[in-house]
Design a protein around this motif. Structure first.
Motif, PDB file in Angstrom:
ATOM      1  N   GLU A  17       3.312  -2.145   1.213  1.00  0.00           N
ATOM      2  CA  GLU A  17       4.586  -1.941   0.509  1.00  0.00           C
ATOM      3  C   GLU A  17       4.352  -1.642  -0.968  1.00  0.00           C
ATOM      4  O   GLU A  17       4.979  -0.762  -1.542  1.00  0.00           O
ATOM      5  CB  GLU A  17       5.475  -3.175   0.646  1.00  0.00           C
ATOM      6  CG  GLU A  17       6.178  -3.280   1.974  1.00  0.00           C
ATOM      7  CD  GLU A  17       7.051  -4.522   2.047  1.00  0.00           C
ATOM      8  OE1 GLU A  17       7.147  -5.278   1.059  1.00  0.00           O
ATOM      9  OE2 GLU A  17       7.650  -4.725   3.112  1.00  0.00           O
ATOM     10  N   LYS A  18       3.434  -2.386  -1.583  1.00  0.00           N
ATOM     11  CA  LYS A  18       3.130  -2.151  -2.993  1.00  0.00           C
ATOM     12  C   LYS A  18       2.575  -0.748  -3.199  1.00  0.00           C
ATOM     13  O   LYS A  18       2.938  -0.055  -4.139  1.00  0.00           O
ATOM     14  CB  LYS A  18       2.115  -3.183  -3.510  1.00  0.00           C
ATOM     15  CG  LYS A  18       2.721  -4.505  -3.875  1.00  0.00           C
ATOM     16  CD  LYS A  18       1.667  -5.397  -4.504  1.00  0.00           C
ATOM     17  CE  LYS A  18       2.250  -6.738  -4.886  1.00  0.00           C
ATOM     18  NZ  LYS A  18       1.252  -7.615  -5.497  1.00  0.00           N
ATOM     19  N   ARG A  19       1.670  -0.358  -2.303  1.00  0.00           N
ATOM     20  CA  ARG A  19       1.077   0.970  -2.404  1.00  0.00           C
ATOM     21  C   ARG A  19       2.149   2.044  -2.257  1.00  0.00           C
ATOM     22  O   ARG A  19       2.197   3.016  -3.010  1.00  0.00           O
ATOM     23  CB  ARG A  19      -0.005   1.135  -1.330  1.00  0.00           C
ATOM     24  CG  ARG A  19      -0.891   2.340  -1.556  1.00  0.00           C
ATOM     25  CD  ARG A  19      -1.995   2.449  -0.527  1.00  0.00           C
ATOM     26  NE  ARG A  19      -2.898   1.314  -0.577  1.00  0.00           N
ATOM     27  CZ  ARG A  19      -3.293   0.613   0.486  1.00  0.00           C
ATOM     28  NH1 ARG A  19      -2.865   0.937   1.690  1.00  0.00           N
ATOM     29  NH2 ARG A  19      -4.112  -0.401   0.362  1.00  0.00           N
ATOM     30  N   ALA A  20       3.063   1.855  -1.281  1.00  0.00           N
ATOM     31  CA  ALA A  20       4.142   2.822  -1.063  1.00  0.00           C
ATOM     32  C   ALA A  20       5.077   2.866  -2.272  1.00  0.00           C
ATOM     33  O   ALA A  20       5.541   3.939  -2.672  1.00  0.00           O
ATOM     34  CB  ALA A  20       4.922   2.451   0.196  1.00  0.00           C
ATOM     35  N   ALA A  21       5.343   1.698  -2.851  1.00  0.00           N
ATOM     36  CA  ALA A  21       6.216   1.653  -4.024  1.00  0.00           C
ATOM     37  C   ALA A  21       5.575   2.381  -5.196  1.00  0.00           C
ATOM     38  O   ALA A  21       6.246   3.080  -5.952  1.00  0.00           O
ATOM     39  CB  ALA A  21       6.512   0.204  -4.395  1.00  0.00           C
TER      40      ALA A  21
ATOM     41  N   LYS B 245      -0.002 -10.285   4.591  1.00  0.00           N
ATOM     42  CA  LYS B 245      -0.708  -9.860   3.383  1.00  0.00           C
ATOM     43  C   LYS B 245      -0.937  -8.348   3.395  1.00  0.00           C
ATOM     44  O   LYS B 245      -0.717  -7.656   2.400  1.00  0.00           O
ATOM     45  CB  LYS B 245      -2.046 -10.597   3.283  1.00  0.00           C
ATOM     46  CG  LYS B 245      -2.750 -10.457   1.971  1.00  0.00           C
ATOM     47  CD  LYS B 245      -3.986 -11.334   1.945  1.00  0.00           C
ATOM     48  CE  LYS B 245      -4.693 -11.231   0.611  1.00  0.00           C
ATOM     49  NZ  LYS B 245      -5.904 -12.059   0.567  1.00  0.00           N
ATOM     50  N   GLN B 246      -1.347  -7.821   4.542  1.00  0.00           N
ATOM     51  CA  GLN B 246      -1.559  -6.375   4.668  1.00  0.00           C
ATOM     52  C   GLN B 246      -0.245  -5.613   4.490  1.00  0.00           C
ATOM     53  O   GLN B 246      -0.203  -4.559   3.868  1.00  0.00           O
ATOM     54  CB  GLN B 246      -2.175  -6.035   6.022  1.00  0.00           C
ATOM     55  CG  GLN B 246      -3.641  -6.416   6.129  1.00  0.00           C
ATOM     56  CD  GLN B 246      -4.202  -6.106   7.507  1.00  0.00           C
ATOM     57  OE1 GLN B 246      -3.466  -5.772   8.426  1.00  0.00           O
ATOM     58  NE2 GLN B 246      -5.517  -6.237   7.635  1.00  0.00           N
ATOM     59  N   ARG B 247       0.839  -6.160   5.051  1.00  0.00           N
ATOM     60  CA  ARG B 247       2.138  -5.501   4.954  1.00  0.00           C
ATOM     61  C   ARG B 247       2.600  -5.423   3.491  1.00  0.00           C
ATOM     62  O   ARG B 247       3.066  -4.388   3.020  1.00  0.00           O
ATOM     63  CB  ARG B 247       3.179  -6.252   5.789  1.00  0.00           C
ATOM     64  CG  ARG B 247       4.520  -5.543   5.902  1.00  0.00           C
ATOM     65  CD  ARG B 247       5.514  -6.351   6.701  1.00  0.00           C
ATOM     66  NE  ARG B 247       5.810  -7.635   6.100  1.00  0.00           N
ATOM     67  CZ  ARG B 247       6.614  -7.824   5.042  1.00  0.00           C
ATOM     68  NH1 ARG B 247       7.180  -6.795   4.458  1.00  0.00           N
ATOM     69  NH2 ARG B 247       6.849  -9.030   4.573  1.00  0.00           N
ATOM     70  N   ARG B 248       2.435  -6.536   2.752  1.00  0.00           N
ATOM     71  CA  ARG B 248       2.810  -6.551   1.331  1.00  0.00           C
ATOM     72  C   ARG B 248       1.995  -5.539   0.537  1.00  0.00           C
ATOM     73  O   ARG B 248       2.510  -4.845  -0.325  1.00  0.00           O
ATOM     74  CB  ARG B 248       2.592  -7.940   0.742  1.00  0.00           C
ATOM     75  CG  ARG B 248       3.669  -8.916   1.100  1.00  0.00           C
ATOM     76  CD  ARG B 248       3.524 -10.172   0.262  1.00  0.00           C
ATOM     77  NE  ARG B 248       4.223 -11.279   0.892  1.00  0.00           N
ATOM     78  CZ  ARG B 248       3.774 -12.510   0.965  1.00  0.00           C
ATOM     79  NH1 ARG B 248       2.610 -12.822   0.453  1.00  0.00           N
ATOM     80  NH2 ARG B 248       4.471 -13.451   1.542  1.00  0.00           N
TER      81      ARG B 248
END
Length: 154
Positions: free
Chosen positions: A85-89, A79-82
């Motif tokens: 990723e969303k934040r980076a995107a 969940k943290q990884r997703r």
């Protein structure tokens, strides 16, 4: 055993039958409204079924509990990884917009660039949003031409 009196008839006037029907629907509506109100205020709560757990007599209880805990940790990490990723995107999309504006400025100077330059956040060539086509009102009526009478020659 013989009957003592006659069976009463179920005949009712239509007005009385409709009156009863109306009262029934009004009562049901009132009960439904009250239950909605109770749910909102928190007077009524759904009881969730509890997990019975693992019995103490089970031979591999500790191993199963450790396995479940490991799965929970992995789910939390995923969940943290997703989220990361969303934040980076999201940040990447902002950076991409800035680079596009810089590229378009350079294109004005004479360098040739493509508008769809590349990779989106998911590694797939990004597709730009197309403008929404607003349907024009079509005229179903034909324009009438004014008819003129021609004199009858005879």
């Amino acid at each position: 055993m013989p009957r003592i009196r006659k069976k009463t008839s179920k005949r009712i006037t239509t007005h009385q039958r409709q009156k009863i029907k109306h009262k029934v629907t009004a009562h049901r509506k009132k009960v439904k409204k009250q239950s909605k109100k109770d749910k909102i205020t928190g007077k009524i709560q759904k009881k969730s079924k509890k997990d019975p757990g693992i019995p103490n007599a089970f031979p591999y209880k500790e191993e199963i509990l450790a396995e479940i805990e490991q799965q929970r940790r992995e789910a939390a990490l995923e969940k943290q990884r997703r989220k990361a990723e969303k934040r980076a995107a999201k940040l990447g999309a902002r950076d991409a917009d800035e680079t596009r504006s810089q590229v378009s400025e350079k294109a004005g100077e004479g360098e040739e660039t493509t508008e769809k330059d590349g990779q989106g956040f998911d590694g797939v060539t990004s597709i730009e949003k197309q403008p929404i086509a607003v349907p024009r009102p079509s005229s179903h009526r034909r324009e009438r031409t004014k008819r003129t009478r021609t004199p009858i020659s005879g």
